[in-house]
Motif scaffolding. Structure first.
Motif, short mmCIF file in Angstrom:
data_model
loop_
_atom_site.label_atom_id
_atom_site.label_comp_id
_atom_site.label_asym_id
_atom_site.label_seq_id
_atom_site.Cartn_x
_atom_site.Cartn_y
_atom_site.Cartn_z
N LYS A 108 0.86 -1.18 0.00
CA LYS A 108 0.00 0.00 0.00
C LYS A 108 0.89 1.23 0.00
O LYS A 108 1.83 1.32 0.78
N VAL A 109 0.60 2.17 -0.89
CA VAL A 109 1.33 3.43 -0.96
C VAL A 109 0.41 4.53 -0.46
O VAL A 109 -0.69 4.73 -0.98
N GLY A 110 0.86 5.24 0.57
CA GLY A 110 0.09 6.34 1.13
C GLY A 110 1.00 7.49 1.48
O GLY A 110 2.23 7.39 1.41
N ARG A 111 0.42 8.61 1.85
CA ARG A 111 1.21 9.78 2.23
C ARG A 111 1.92 9.57 3.56
O ARG A 111 2.91 10.23 3.86
N ARG A 112 1.37 8.67 4.38
CA ARG A 112 1.97 8.39 5.68
C ARG A 112 2.08 6.89 5.85
O ARG A 112 1.50 6.11 5.09
N ASN A 113 2.79 6.47 6.87
CA ASN A 113 2.95 5.04 7.15
C ASN A 113 1.70 4.45 7.77
O ASN A 113 1.51 3.23 7.75
N ALA A 114 0.86 5.26 8.38
CA ALA A 114 -0.37 4.77 9.01
C ALA A 114 -1.43 5.86 8.88
O ALA A 114 -1.14 7.01 8.59
N LEU A 115 -2.70 5.45 9.10
CA LEU A 115 -3.82 6.38 9.04
C LEU A 115 -3.84 7.13 7.70
O LEU A 115 -4.08 8.33 7.65
N ALA A 116 -3.57 6.43 6.63
CA ALA A 116 -3.48 7.06 5.32
C ALA A 116 -4.40 6.36 4.33
O ALA A 116 -4.50 5.13 4.33
N ILE A 117 -5.07 7.13 3.51
CA ILE A 117 -5.85 6.57 2.40
C ILE A 117 -4.88 6.16 1.30
O ILE A 117 -3.90 6.85 1.01
N SER A 118 -5.16 5.04 0.67
CA SER A 118 -4.27 4.52 -0.38
C SER A 118 -4.18 5.49 -1.55
O SER A 118 -5.20 5.99 -2.04
N ARG A 119 -2.96 5.72 -2.00
CA ARG A 119 -2.76 6.36 -3.29
C ARG A 119 -2.58 5.27 -4.35
O ARG A 119 -2.89 5.47 -5.52
N LEU A 120 -2.07 4.15 -3.92
CA LEU A 120 -2.00 2.95 -4.77
C LEU A 120 -1.88 1.76 -3.84
O LEU A 120 -1.16 1.81 -2.84
N SER A 121 -2.62 0.71 -4.13
CA SER A 121 -2.45 -0.55 -3.42
C SER A 121 -2.33 -1.65 -4.47
O SER A 121 -2.97 -1.59 -5.52
N ALA A 122 -1.48 -2.62 -4.19
CA ALA A 122 -1.20 -3.67 -5.17
C ALA A 122 -1.17 -5.01 -4.48
O ALA A 122 -0.63 -5.15 -3.38
N CYS A 123 -1.74 -6.01 -5.13
CA CYS A 123 -1.75 -7.37 -4.60
C CYS A 123 -1.26 -8.31 -5.70
O CYS A 123 -1.64 -8.16 -6.87
N CYS A 124 -0.43 -9.24 -5.31
CA CYS A 124 0.17 -10.15 -6.27
C CYS A 124 0.20 -11.56 -5.70
O CYS A 124 0.46 -11.75 -4.51
N ALA A 125 -0.06 -12.55 -6.53
CA ALA A 125 0.07 -13.96 -6.15
C ALA A 125 0.80 -14.69 -7.27
O ALA A 125 0.50 -14.48 -8.45
#
Length: 379
Positions: A180-197
């Motif tokens: 998960k990419v956000g402006r902060r390490n916690a309490l942040a709305i995702s700017r991008l989230s990625a899932c891979c298997a």
């Protein structure tokens, strides 16, 4: 009206009587919307006390997560930790501990936010939404990425509620990763989230699932990139081609950001003249010299402006906005993202004339992003 259902039977009875009612459990998504819309005629049915809707069970090889299961319950669940650890990881990154104790996976799906943390994981898992119609007494199952049709839009019908999220867990040979990419390490709305298997046989990649969140209006599997990497096998050249396919898809959905030079850039225009300032360069004294100002800022949360530079500058300018023409633009969200509404209300409350607003998000998915995700899913 606020009702409480202690069981699915009570819920169905209430929904049959009030087909336009809405289920509520944690209320972390729906209450901010309700407070903004101020709909006094709305009917809410509290399902947080319906134990059957909290169940997380395996049934005939299918994992079923009750719609009222909280993120905290998902994070701790031993069954999910064994068969879908990335879902536990995504749940652990939702908001704060208080939000995770209240917020539910059913609410996350029903709200349909592009930035919802669990949606790319559910898309990667090929999860389905099980819906129950209280008016017809029937069930239907719809894939998550089909159920959500746009930001805040779903295929949920009047009289229906989400009963569970269901998926067949990947075999033990699959390895999974979530970022998960956000402006902060916690309490942040995702700017991008990625899932891979990934699934490997020796050195050969034989299975691949990729899904992204926050950069498309709906959760999306990246089938073209998956097919390319399975065909060509991971290598610097193939990874670059796959990353470019993903970036092209994001650009097609979100457009290109005009400028990434500053995280918060107010653009000021007066008659035929236009001057460009960063937030650090602009202040109330400069604002006094312009009849029209366009403020641009990314969101730092559902109702928050960027707080380190932009918000102090904007707060200082507010007393002088009365009578000025104001435009607002942002680099996070879809359409008029949640955070835009209170910002608009603030400007109108200050006596400004709001002439237009728009909101867009763009994130470049690079070769390094893809390689890092693949490496994590291989461990």
């Amino acid at each position: 009206m606020f009702l409480q259902a202690g069981s699915p039977a009570e819920l169905r009875a209430y929904m049959a009587q009030y087909p336009d009612s809405r289920c509520i459990a944690g209320g972390t998504d729906i209450m901010p919307v309700q407070n903004r819309e101020n709909d006094h005629e709305a009917v809410f049915i509290d399902i947080s006390g319906a134990a059957a809707l909290h169940r997380i069970v395996s049934e005939d090889g299918v994992l079923s997560i009750g719609a009222a299961a909280t993120f905290a319950e998902i994070e701790r669940n031993t069954l999910l930790r064994q068969y879908a650890p990335v879902l536990c990881l995504a749940a652990s990154q939702v908001g704060s501990p208080q939000i995770r104790n209240l917020g539910t996976i059913g609410g996350n799906v029903a709200h349909g936010s592009p930035a919802a943390d669990t949606l790319p994981v559910l898309a990667m898992l090929d999860a389905e939404v099980r819906l129950y119609s209280a008016t017809e007494g029937t069930c239907r199952d719809i894939p998550v990425d089909t159920f959500i049709t746009g930001p805040g839009q779903t295929l949920l019908r009047p009289g229906e509620y989400i009963e569970a999220l269901r998926f067949s867990p990947p075999e033990a040979s699959w390895r999974m990763a979530y970022e998960k990419v956000g402006r902060r390490n916690a309490l942040a709305i995702s700017r991008l989230s990625a899932c891979c298997a990934t699934r490997w046989e020796g050195q050969r990649l034989t299975g691949l699932r990729l899904a992204l969140g926050a950069v498309f209006p709906t959760p999306r599997r990246l089938y073209a990139a998956e097919a390319l990497l399975l065909r060509e096998q991971p290598s610097p050249a193939a990874e670059m081609q796959a990353a470019e396919l993903v970036t092209q898809a994001i650009v097609a959905a979100a457009g290109r950001r005009a400028s990434a030079s500053s995280p918060a850039t107010p653009m000021v225009a007066a008659a035929a003249q236009a001057d460009l300032f960063t937030a650090a360069e602009f202040d109330a004294d400069k604002a006094a010299h312009y009849a029209a100002i366009a403020f641009g800022c990314p969101s730092m949360g559902a109702e928050q402006l960027e707080e380190s530079e932009f918000e102090p500058m904007f707060t200082a300018c507010r007393p002088g906005l009365r009578g000025k023409k104001i435009a607002l633009f942002g680099s996070y969200g879809w359409g008029d993202g949640e955070w835009m509404s209170p910002w608009e209300d603030t400007c109108r409350g200050d006596g400004a004339e709001l002439v237009c607003h728009f909101c867009k998000e763009k994130y470049h998915f690079t070769q390094d992003d893809l390689r890092r995700l693949l490496e994590q899913a291989t461990r």
